[in-house]
Design a protein around this motif. Sequence first.
Motif, PDB file in Angstrom:
ATOM      1  N   ILE A  94       0.795  -1.168   0.121  1.00 35.69           N
ATOM      2  CA  ILE A  94      -0.256  -0.132   0.013  1.00 35.69           C
ATOM      3  C   ILE A  94       0.551   1.035   0.059  1.00 35.69           C
ATOM      4  N   CYS A  95       1.733   0.891   0.389  1.00 35.84           N
ATOM      5  CA  CYS A  95       3.037   2.633   1.175  1.00 35.84           C
ATOM      6  C   CYS A  95       3.754   3.147  -0.501  1.00 35.84           C
ATOM      7  N   MET A  96       3.877   0.995  -1.317  1.00 34.95           N
ATOM      8  CA  MET A  96       4.507   2.262  -2.336  1.00 34.95           C
ATOM      9  C   MET A  96       3.560   2.576  -3.747  1.00 34.95           C
ATOM     10  N   MET A  97       2.037   1.637  -3.677  1.00 34.45           N
ATOM     11  CA  MET A  97       0.675   2.395  -3.895  1.00 34.45           C
ATOM     12  C   MET A  97       0.597   3.683  -4.150  1.00 34.45           C
ATOM     13  N   ALA A  98       0.566   4.431  -2.943  1.00 30.32           N
ATOM     14  CA  ALA A  98       1.301   5.494  -1.959  1.00 30.32           C
ATOM     15  C   ALA A  98       1.679   6.424  -2.656  1.00 30.32           C
ATOM     16  N   GLY A  99       2.935   5.588  -3.625  1.00 30.14           N
ATOM     17  CA  GLY A  99       4.222   7.009  -3.309  1.00 30.14           C
ATOM     18  C   GLY A  99       5.316   6.709  -3.163  1.00 30.14           C
ATOM     19  N   ALA A 100       5.451   5.960  -2.450  1.00 35.72           N
ATOM     20  CA  ALA A 100       6.783   5.726  -1.106  1.00 35.72           C
ATOM     21  C   ALA A 100       8.134   5.125  -2.419  1.00 35.72           C
ATOM     22  N   ASP A 101       9.315   6.430  -2.125  1.00 33.34           N
ATOM     23  CA  ASP A 101       9.934   6.570  -2.347  1.00 33.34           C
ATOM     24  C   ASP A 101      11.165   4.888  -1.600  1.00 33.34           C
ATOM     25  N   VAL A 102      10.688   4.740  -0.707  1.00 34.01           N
ATOM     26  CA  VAL A 102      11.725   3.833   0.171  1.00 34.01           C
ATOM     27  C   VAL A 102      10.198   3.250   0.937  1.00 34.01           C
ATOM     28  N   ILE A 103      10.268   2.242   1.421  1.00 33.43           N
ATOM     29  CA  ILE A 103       9.794   1.833   2.481  1.00 33.43           C
ATOM     30  C   ILE A 103      10.907   1.413   3.674  1.00 33.43           C
ATOM     31  N   LYS A 104      10.675   1.105   5.114  1.00 28.16           N
ATOM     32  CA  LYS A 104      11.810   1.207   6.050  1.00 28.16           C
ATOM     33  C   LYS A 104      10.946   0.781   7.028  1.00 28.16           C
ATOM     34  N   THR A 105      11.733  -0.254   7.819  1.00 29.47           N
ATOM     35  CA  THR A 105      11.243  -1.319   8.684  1.00 29.47           C
ATOM     36  C   THR A 105      10.704  -0.378   9.711  1.00 29.47           C
ATOM     37  N   SER A 106      11.777   0.202  10.902  1.00 31.93           N
ATOM     38  CA  SER A 106      11.120   0.746  11.985  1.00 31.93           C
ATOM     39  C   SER A 106      11.482   2.452  12.372  1.00 31.93           C
ATOM     40  N   THR A 107      11.113   2.775  13.755  1.00 29.50           N
ATOM     41  CA  THR A 107      12.264   3.638  13.998  1.00 29.50           C
ATOM     42  C   THR A 107      12.903   3.077  14.468  1.00 29.50           C
ATOM     43  N   GLY A 108      13.501   2.329  14.628  1.00 33.83           N
ATOM     44  CA  GLY A 108      14.709   2.360  15.794  1.00 33.83           C
ATOM     45  C   GLY A 108      14.308   2.484  16.755  1.00 33.83           C
ATOM     46  N   LYS A 109      13.121   2.682  17.293  1.00 32.81           N
ATOM     47  CA  LYS A 109      12.172   2.889  18.822  1.00 32.81           C
ATOM     48  C   LYS A 109      11.465   1.706  19.594  1.00 32.81           C
ATOM     49  N   GLU A 110      11.357   0.864  18.576  1.00 33.02           N
ATOM     50  CA  GLU A 110      10.273  -0.482  18.782  1.00 33.02           C
ATOM     51  C   GLU A 110      10.993  -1.372  19.576  1.00 33.02           C
ATOM     52  N   GLY A 111       9.970  -2.140  20.318  1.00 35.68           N
ATOM     53  CA  GLY A 111      10.980  -3.680  20.838  1.00 35.68           C
ATOM     54  C   GLY A 111      11.973  -4.188  19.920  1.00 35.68           C
ATOM     55  N   VAL A 112      11.408  -4.017  18.852  1.00 38.45           N
ATOM     56  CA  VAL A 112      11.816  -5.377  17.515  1.00 38.45           C
ATOM     57  C   VAL A 112      11.907  -4.439  16.326  1.00 38.45           C
ATOM     58  N   ASN A 113      13.535  -4.841  15.559  1.00 37.99           N
ATOM     59  CA  ASN A 113      13.011  -3.518  14.364  1.00 37.99           C
ATOM     60  C   ASN A 113      13.819  -4.243  13.178  1.00 37.99           C
ATOM     61  N   ALA A 114      14.581  -3.791  13.180  1.00 38.67           N
ATOM     62  CA  ALA A 114      15.350  -5.041  11.470  1.00 38.67           C
ATOM     63  C   ALA A 114      15.287  -5.780  12.127  1.00 38.67           C
ATOM     64  N   THR A 115      14.492  -7.467  11.759  1.00 39.90           N
ATOM     65  CA  THR A 115      15.271  -8.557  11.339  1.00 39.90           C
ATOM     66  C   THR A 115      14.977  -8.735   9.766  1.00 39.90           C
ATOM     67  N   PHE A 116      15.683 -10.087   9.788  1.00 42.28           N
ATOM     68  CA  PHE A 116      15.673 -11.057   8.212  1.00 42.28           C
ATOM     69  C   PHE A 116      14.158 -11.507   7.630  1.00 42.28           C
ATOM     70  N   PRO A 117      13.271 -12.072   8.553  1.00 47.78           N
ATOM     71  CA  PRO A 117      11.928 -11.651   8.292  1.00 47.78           C
ATOM     72  C   PRO A 117      11.029 -11.211   7.684  1.00 47.78           C
ATOM     73  N   VAL A 118      11.434 -10.291   8.339  1.00 54.16           N
ATOM     74  CA  VAL A 118      10.920  -9.050   7.639  1.00 54.16           C
ATOM     75  C   VAL A 118      11.532  -8.416   6.605  1.00 54.16           C
ATOM     76  N   ALA A 119      12.393  -8.365   6.225  1.00 48.37           N
ATOM     77  CA  ALA A 119      13.615  -7.729   5.514  1.00 48.37           C
ATOM     78  C   ALA A 119      13.244  -8.874   4.011  1.00 48.37           C
ATOM     79  N   LEU A 120      12.614 -10.044   4.083  1.00 49.66           N
ATOM     80  CA  LEU A 120      12.142 -10.714   3.170  1.00 49.66           C
ATOM     81  C   LEU A 120      11.604 -10.330   2.895  1.00 49.66           C
ATOM     82  N   THR A 121      10.362  -9.997   3.606  1.00 42.89           N
ATOM     83  CA  THR A 121       8.895  -9.462   3.336  1.00 42.89           C
ATOM     84  C   THR A 121       9.429  -8.583   2.903  1.00 42.89           C
ATOM     85  N   MET A 122       9.542  -7.615   2.951  1.00 44.08           N
ATOM     86  CA  MET A 122       9.595  -5.955   1.905  1.00 44.08           C
ATOM     87  C   MET A 122      10.322  -6.353   0.784  1.00 44.08           C
TER      88      MET A 122
END
Length: 317
Positions: free
Chosen positions: A207-235
């Motif tokens: 949806i973010c890409m459909m709306a015109g995002a130039d980059v999609i990003k995993t996390s703010t760095g402030k959450e309890g769980v941030n960048a992981t490889f399963p999430v990365a593969l999905t994105m």
Amino acid sequence: MPHERNPGIPLDLSWVTEGRVNLAATKRRADQHKVRRSVKMEWQAAWLLRAVTCIDLTTLSGDDTEANVKRLCFKAKRPIRRDILETLGVADKKITTGAVCVYPNRVNEAVKHLEGTNIPVASVAAGFPAGQTMLKHRLMEIEEAVAAGAHEIDIVITRPYVLQSKWQQLYDEVKAMRQACGEAHLKTILATGELGSLDNVYRASVICMMAGADVIKTSTGKEGVNATFPVALTMLRAIREYHQRTGFKVGFKPAGGIRSAKDAVSWLAIMKEELGDDWTKPDLFRIGASSLLTDIERQLFHCATGRYAAAHQLAMS
């Protein structure tokens, strides 16, 4: 050659709702990558230098001052000690970080201290990190950051829209933020650790890409769980599918918890394997980090001299 900017497409709900992620297969692929991918010593310096060019050198602290920003900008312009670069034979490459990322009220200072360089200034905005402020205020914050000189805007999506399957509202919100950015590039932070499932990560990415995002990003760095490889593969596979369907390339930015040179190389490797060489360069790949650069410089010192530097021998980032 620079790639064509993603203009976005009309919302396709059938694409969104039909998307499914095989959790077991995704985890298996991620685990294999973590244990199998390494770079031999003779190639290590080149991969680490590429990683440096992809770093969004970041300071997002409540006690940030102009002195912090000035120091960060100086490090962005000269991320690796010149004697190390000379020993490695790359002193003429003009290596810098990919960007400097600050809060909106620090953008004008970053612009001032990066004057005369090609290093873009990125700014978090839109109620970062929670994204729970009113939309009109979030859009105003984006516009003010752009007016101050920001070339890139890192926004946060409204996570409840994803958790409640309010896909039209999410699309409209991100599209409005893209319009508020104008010529500045839009990086949408999904805060994947708060989305509940990989299916939701996939749908939010699309949806973010459909709306015109130039980059999609995993996390703010402030959450309890941030960048992981399963999430990365999905994105990443959502990015690949979007490119195959539309012809437009969208970038990727992992953030949060990436602190070692080994981690940086591993992220570069998964970009190369999943999307190709174009996505290992700073126009389509960024790493959000504040302390990563120190470890990379330490490893490059070892590549150049055969020994490790003490902490006081390397400038702060």
